[in-house]
Scaffold this active site. Structure first.
Site, PDB file in Angstrom:
ATOM      1  N   ASN A  11       0.851  -1.191   0.000  1.00  0.00           N
ATOM      2  CA  ASN A  11       0.000   0.000   0.000  1.00  0.00           C
ATOM      3  C   ASN A  11       0.897   1.256   0.000  1.00  0.00           C
ATOM      4  O   ASN A  11       1.568   1.538   0.988  1.00  0.00           O
ATOM      5  CB  ASN A  11      -0.895  -0.045   1.246  1.00  0.00           C
ATOM      6  CG  ASN A  11      -1.845   1.135   1.334  1.00  0.00           C
ATOM      7  OD1 ASN A  11      -1.489   2.259   0.991  1.00  0.00           O
ATOM      8  ND2 ASN A  11      -3.046   0.879   1.804  1.00  0.00           N
ATOM      9  N   PRO A  12       0.911   2.016  -1.122  1.00  0.00           N
ATOM     10  CA  PRO A  12       1.828   3.157  -1.228  1.00  0.00           C
ATOM     11  C   PRO A  12       1.583   4.249  -0.185  1.00  0.00           C
ATOM     12  O   PRO A  12       2.531   4.907   0.248  1.00  0.00           O
ATOM     13  CB  PRO A  12       1.561   3.703  -2.636  1.00  0.00           C
ATOM     14  CG  PRO A  12       0.705   2.715  -3.332  1.00  0.00           C
ATOM     15  CD  PRO A  12       0.069   1.841  -2.310  1.00  0.00           C
ATOM     16  N   GLY A  13       0.318   4.419   0.222  1.00  0.00           N
ATOM     17  CA  GLY A  13       0.002   5.440   1.227  1.00  0.00           C
ATOM     18  C   GLY A  13       0.633   5.095   2.565  1.00  0.00           C
ATOM     19  O   GLY A  13       1.255   5.933   3.234  1.00  0.00           O
ATOM     20  N   LYS A  14       0.475   3.838   2.946  1.00  0.00           N
ATOM     21  CA  LYS A  14       1.082   3.344   4.187  1.00  0.00           C
ATOM     22  C   LYS A  14       2.593   3.434   4.115  1.00  0.00           C
ATOM     23  O   LYS A  14       3.251   3.836   5.069  1.00  0.00           O
ATOM     24  CB  LYS A  14       0.771   1.851   4.319  1.00  0.00           C
ATOM     25  CG  LYS A  14      -0.330   1.489   5.221  1.00  0.00           C
ATOM     26  CD  LYS A  14      -0.216  -0.025   5.366  1.00  0.00           C
ATOM     27  CE  LYS A  14      -1.478  -0.621   5.818  1.00  0.00           C
ATOM     28  NZ  LYS A  14      -1.352  -2.071   5.958  1.00  0.00           N
ATOM     29  N   ASP A  68      -0.742  -3.604  10.085  1.00  0.00           N
ATOM     30  CA  ASP A  68      -2.102  -3.989   9.708  1.00  0.00           C
ATOM     31  C   ASP A  68      -3.028  -3.002  10.386  1.00  0.00           C
ATOM     32  O   ASP A  68      -2.892  -2.725  11.585  1.00  0.00           O
ATOM     33  CB  ASP A  68      -2.434  -5.420  10.117  1.00  0.00           C
ATOM     34  CG  ASP A  68      -3.642  -5.921   9.336  1.00  0.00           C
ATOM     35  OD1 ASP A  68      -3.512  -6.109   8.117  1.00  0.00           O
ATOM     36  OD2 ASP A  68      -4.722  -6.090   9.939  1.00  0.00           O
ATOM     37  N   SER A  69      -3.944  -2.454   9.618  1.00  0.00           N
ATOM     38  CA  SER A  69      -4.740  -1.358  10.145  1.00  0.00           C
ATOM     39  C   SER A  69      -6.123  -1.358   9.528  1.00  0.00           C
ATOM     40  O   SER A  69      -6.388  -2.088   8.575  1.00  0.00           O
ATOM     41  CB  SER A  69      -4.022  -0.032   9.854  1.00  0.00           C
ATOM     42  OG  SER A  69      -3.527  -0.012   8.532  1.00  0.00           O
ATOM     43  N   ASP A 150      -9.317   8.220   4.486  1.00  0.00           N
ATOM     44  CA  ASP A 150      -8.998   9.535   5.078  1.00  0.00           C
ATOM     45  C   ASP A 150     -10.037  10.624   4.811  1.00  0.00           C
ATOM     46  O   ASP A 150     -10.339  11.408   5.722  1.00  0.00           O
ATOM     47  CB  ASP A 150      -7.617  10.020   4.603  1.00  0.00           C
ATOM     48  CG  ASP A 150      -6.476   9.343   5.355  1.00  0.00           C
ATOM     49  OD1 ASP A 150      -6.753   8.649   6.351  1.00  0.00           O
ATOM     50  OD2 ASP A 150      -5.320   9.501   4.940  1.00  0.00           O
ATOM     51  N   HIS A 175      -3.556   6.840  14.315  1.00  0.00           N
ATOM     52  CA  HIS A 175      -3.393   5.487  14.856  1.00  0.00           C
ATOM     53  C   HIS A 175      -1.987   4.961  14.575  1.00  0.00           C
ATOM     54  O   HIS A 175      -1.325   4.404  15.444  1.00  0.00           O
ATOM     55  CB  HIS A 175      -4.454   4.580  14.222  1.00  0.00           C
ATOM     56  CG  HIS A 175      -4.545   4.674  12.721  1.00  0.00           C
ATOM     57  ND1 HIS A 175      -4.589   5.879  12.051  1.00  0.00           N
ATOM     58  CD2 HIS A 175      -4.554   3.722  11.743  1.00  0.00           C
ATOM     59  CE1 HIS A 175      -4.641   5.667  10.748  1.00  0.00           C
ATOM     60  NE2 HIS A 175      -4.617   4.356  10.533  1.00  0.00           N
ATOM     61  N   ARG A 176      -1.504   5.203  13.336  1.00  0.00           N
ATOM     62  CA  ARG A 176      -0.164   4.731  12.959  1.00  0.00           C
ATOM     63  C   ARG A 176       0.896   5.507  13.745  1.00  0.00           C
ATOM     64  O   ARG A 176       1.887   4.936  14.203  1.00  0.00           O
ATOM     65  CB  ARG A 176       0.014   4.913  11.438  1.00  0.00           C
ATOM     66  CG  ARG A 176       1.259   4.279  10.868  1.00  0.00           C
ATOM     67  CD  ARG A 176       1.183   4.138   9.354  1.00  0.00           C
ATOM     68  NE  ARG A 176       0.131   3.205   8.963  1.00  0.00           N
ATOM     69  CZ  ARG A 176      -1.058   3.576   8.466  1.00  0.00           C
ATOM     70  NH1 ARG A 176      -1.336   4.834   8.252  1.00  0.00           N
ATOM     71  NH2 ARG A 176      -1.969   2.660   8.188  1.00  0.00           N
TER      72      ARG A 176
END
Ligand code: ITT
Length: 195
Positions: A11-14, A68-69, A150, A175-176
């Site tokens: 996941n590029p955003g993560k 993992d989210s 988001d 959260h991250r």
């Protein structure tokens, strides 16, 4: 000498956010091989983060980190939760489905949750942490930053959605961010020569 850490995400955003937290940590980051796919069979964020970190470490022979989210909506009994990525094919479809399922429900309370795990080259879990961020689900998307859900996740204290925040502000309260704030001080301990 910098130790190699494989970032186990597609996941590029993560990835962007994880790289920002790990910048200056003393680890040299590299991306998981694209062909390595891991089935997320766990029932919790922590279980899935451990699966992804362990299997990536074993497959590459290096240290690995995984996140993992997902989004947990109170009025939907915590859904989509660990199924957040599987709720639709694209971010737009996932958002549309969530808004449809929530309908005109008055209780819009929700939280993002994130579990992070770091595995040793043999797959054993060395470190784990978790973080949550409470907020509310809007009726329609707002903002163009970030990724995933988001644009519909509103944080009342900041009067902004995650997608309206600067990357720095999102990283500091998300959260991250909370999971990484707990994890980063412990990273030094696994960087010691005897580990
Ligand atoms: P990897 O497993 O390869 O890391 P993924 O996107 O499949 O990537 P998850 O299984 O952890 O990751 O699913 C997370 C889902 O929750 C996904 O749909 C994300 O868009 C969403 N999500 C997680 N953190 C988010 C955040 O900070 N902002 C918006 N959406 C987020």
């Amino acid at each position: 000498m910098a130790k190699l850490l494989v970032v186990a995400t597609g996941n590029p955003g993560k990835l962007r956010e994880m790289q920002a937290y790990l910048a200056g940590s003393g680890w040299e980051l590299t991306l998981k091989p694209e062909e390595l796919e891991i089935e997320e069979t766990g029932e919790t964020f922590a279980a899935n983060a451990c699966l992804k970190a362990s299997q990536t470490a074993q497959a590459t022979g290096n240290w690995a980190i995984a996140d993992d989210s997902g989004l947990q909506v109170d009025a939907l009994n915590g859904a989509p939760g660990v199924y957040s990525a599987r709720y639709g094919k694209t971010d737009a479809e996932r958002i549309a489905r969530l808004l449809r399922e929530l309908g005109n429900e008055v209780n819009r309370q929700a939280q993002f949750a994130c579990a992070v795990a770091i595995a040793r080259p043999d797959g054993a879990i060395a470190l784990q942490s978790e973080g949550v961020c409470r907020g509310e689900i809007l009726h329609a998307p707002r903002g163009h930053g970030g990724f995933g859900y988001d644009p519909i996740f509103y944080v009342p204290q900041k009067q902004l959605t995650f997608a309206e925040m600067s990357p720095e502000l999102k990283r500091s309260i998300s959260h991250r961010g909370r999971a990484f704030t707990a994890l980063l001080p412990q990273l030094d301990t696994v960087l010691s020569p005897e580990s």
